[in-house]
Write an enzyme that holds these catalytic residues in place. Structure first.
Site, PDB file in Angstrom:
ATOM      1  N   CYS A 143       3.181  -5.036   6.490  1.00 35.11           N
ATOM      2  CA  CYS A 143       2.859  -4.589   5.140  1.00 35.11           C
ATOM      3  C   CYS A 143       4.090  -4.007   4.447  1.00 35.11           C
ATOM      4  CB  CYS A 143       1.747  -3.546   5.177  1.00 35.11           C
ATOM      5  SG  CYS A 143       0.151  -4.215   5.690  1.00 35.11           S
ATOM      6  N   HIS A 155       0.833  -1.209   0.000  1.00 35.14           N
ATOM      7  CA  HIS A 155       0.000   0.000   0.000  1.00 35.14           C
ATOM      8  C   HIS A 155       0.864   1.254   0.000  1.00 35.14           C
ATOM      9  CE1 HIS A 155       0.811   0.880   4.269  1.00 35.14           C
ATOM     10  NE2 HIS A 155       0.692  -0.421   4.482  1.00 35.14           N
TER      11      HIS A 155
END
Length: 218
Positions: A194, A178
């Site tokens: 992440c 992301h």
């Protein structure tokens, strides 16, 4: 809608982050100075951790950009048998992401943030199962245990949202590739698992990839 405990701090954060966020889109070197959940200056030496990092502090000297020699072009063949649906290689030691299109006409190399500690790190093969422009964000159960003061949900577009402008869901639960509004994170061990990219880079990757794109994290 989340109700901040300290609206004054929130207002201070919003005014600061909007200015910095606009500048950050034009120049990735501009970094967010305010922690989204406290409204206070980022903690730590030479910058601090952010919500996605679970407010874990890091050693800025240790995290200095010592991976320059590793930040180089890669060949896809040692990692993938084919390029069907395209392929992403996330290289944790060099803190970068490689993308190859299925027809080999496009190759991209992006700097990233990576997990802050081994227990938050997952490696191996996965794939993109969902693509979201304007993602919402919710802390994982483990994040909530560590930081019970965090909101249960942050809506898309909220400056408090640490997911940035675009997100690619992986088949591993809670793992994403992301964007980030906090450009200090890029090139550092600073996430809860992440992989983060500059917002302008995640938009490029978002447009290039599809559901089913192969992903390998090493």
């Amino acid at each position: 809608m989340m109700t901040p405990k300290d609206p004054i701090s929130r207002r201070k954060f919003l005014s600061t982050s909007l200015a910095l966020g606009a500048a950050g889109l034009a120049a990735p070197a501009i970094a967010q100075q305010i922690d989204p959940y406290t409204g206070q200056a980022l903690q730590g030496t030479g910058g601090g951790a952010t919500p996605d990092a679970g407010l874990v502090q890091y050693d800025a000297n240790q995290d200095s950009r010592r991976n320059i020699s590793s930040f180089r072009m890669q060949d896809w063949q040692p990692y993938f048998s084919t390029l069907t649906n395209g392929a992403i290689l996330v290289d944790l030691p060099s803190r970068c992401l490689h993308y190859w299109s299925e027809d080999q006409a496009v190759y991209k190399l992006f700097p990233t943030s990576v997990p802050v500690s081994p227990d938050l790190t997952r490696t191996g093969r996965t794939e993109i199962i969902k693509k979201v422009e304007g993602p919402s964000w919710a802390p994982t159960p483990e994040m909530r245990k560590r930081n019970p003061e965090w909101p249960e949900f942050v809506k898309p577009g909220d400056p408090l949202n640490p997911m940035g402008t675009h997100a690619l869901w992986l088949s591993w639960q809670y793992y994403r590739i992301h964007g980030t509004h906090d450009t200090r994170k890029i090139g550092r061990k600073s996430s809860n698992g992440c992989i983060g990219l500059y917002n302008e880079h995640i938009k490029q990757l978002y447009d290039l990839t599809k559901v089913g794109t192969q992903v390998m994290v090493i």
